[in-house]
Design an enzyme around this catalytic site. Sequence first.
Site, mmCIF file in Angstrom:
data_model
loop_
_atom_site.group_PDB
_atom_site.id
_atom_site.type_symbol
_atom_site.label_atom_id
_atom_site.label_comp_id
_atom_site.label_asym_id
_atom_site.label_seq_id
_atom_site.Cartn_x
_atom_site.Cartn_y
_atom_site.Cartn_z
ATOM 1 N N GLU A 164 0.622 -1.099 -0.123
ATOM 2 C CA GLU A 164 0.099 0.058 -0.074
ATOM 3 C C GLU A 164 0.781 1.412 -0.029
ATOM 4 O O GLU A 164 2.068 1.339 0.228
ATOM 5 C CB GLU A 164 -0.938 0.030 1.377
ATOM 6 C CG GLU A 164 -0.347 -0.298 2.365
ATOM 7 C CD GLU A 164 0.873 0.400 3.020
ATOM 8 O OE1 GLU A 164 0.812 1.568 3.016
ATOM 9 O OE2 GLU A 164 1.932 -0.444 3.384
ATOM 10 N N GLY A 306 6.379 -0.133 3.588
ATOM 11 C CA GLY A 306 5.323 -0.544 2.948
ATOM 12 C C GLY A 306 5.621 -0.917 1.377
ATOM 13 O O GLY A 306 6.659 -1.365 1.085
ATOM 14 N N GLU A 307 4.569 -0.649 0.795
ATOM 15 C CA GLU A 307 4.723 -0.725 -0.825
ATOM 16 C C GLU A 307 4.725 -2.039 -1.154
ATOM 17 O O GLU A 307 5.058 -2.472 -2.208
ATOM 18 C CB GLU A 307 5.819 -0.020 -1.540
ATOM 19 C CG GLU A 307 6.070 1.518 -1.210
ATOM 20 C CD GLU A 307 7.371 1.916 -1.652
ATOM 21 O OE1 GLU A 307 8.280 1.283 -2.308
ATOM 22 O OE2 GLU A 307 7.683 3.182 -1.540
ATOM 23 N N GLY A 308 4.438 -2.958 -0.263
ATOM 24 C CA GLY A 308 4.744 -4.360 -0.488
ATOM 25 C C GLY A 308 6.235 -4.865 -0.398
ATOM 26 O O GLY A 308 6.477 -6.118 -1.193
#
Length: 346
Positions: A164, A306-308
């Site tokens: 995300e 975050g960001e995967g």
Amino acid sequence: MHTATITSQEIQAKIDLKTKPLGALGGLEKLAFQIASVQDTLSPKLVNPHILVFAASHGIASEGVSAYPSEVTPQMVLNFIGGGAAINVFTRQHGINLLLVDAGVDYDFGKNEKLIDAKVNFGTKSFTQQPAMTDAECRQCLEKGAELVQQVHETGCNVIGFGEMGIGNTSSAAAIMSRLLNIPITECVGKGTGLDDAQLSRKTDVLSKALEYHQNVNNNPESVLAAFGGFEIAMMCGAMLEAARLGMLVLIDGFIASVSYLSAFKMDTSIRRYAVFCHQSNEKGHRLLLESLEADALLKLDMRLGEGTGCALAYPLAQSAVAFLNEMASFESAGVSQKTEGSNES
């Protein structure tokens, strides 16, 4: 759910008879067991891996709960599109397909082939004095997340990770965690994008008041998501539920993704067998959240991006788990003597 044709005893026997002392590959053995169980086979395969990154803007960001302004959200989405973010680097490195989803960013990106337009609205409301989203918007998020995963599944993909981007979303996640687990907000709030002590104190105060304002909200996950959630958090929740329903291996990233998982788990506990917790984030609430879920994370690198990114870094471990199960010799095939009864030495 289909009935398993492979028993857990058969999977464990295959792992135990590899040319190594019992349990010597530790967490990798647990991961191999899980993947074989999910795929109901003694010869699992990871096919066409994907990571979906959902981005959305948060009204709560206007309350001074983040070290960064909310315009960083669309700026980072443009960075993802341009291939310059950490998640771009790691997915390229490991051959993972990356899909970018605008779940509700306060920006008009126009038509862009590298961005999936799933925009529910131009950001949520600040949940200090009203719900972050309407019940209808929350339902739309859950349904859209499921629809996107169905499309990915049709490409043959059987392993999917979720990340995300959204300035303010650690505040949203902390509030959801506090309500769904009935844990004091002070235990759930962390420094997010890098707050100092005074800013952290303000963030905690804002969230305490918001939780008090919404104290009569029903404690079911949909109501809690609508009250405090972000469009990306709710969409990720719907996506995780659908991935589990389709029998895919579900890679869970850090704190915010784990809160999406918590919401999904409260809706359907059977998601647990499909979930791989990729890393324990440096965000304060994440360790407590993993403990509450009785989950062990594969990595602990003190990351909080975050960001995967945690999914992308953990994916090679899943590859290694599958590889040893499929390719490593057994004692019998290698002609290696097993441990003798009563012997304690390797």
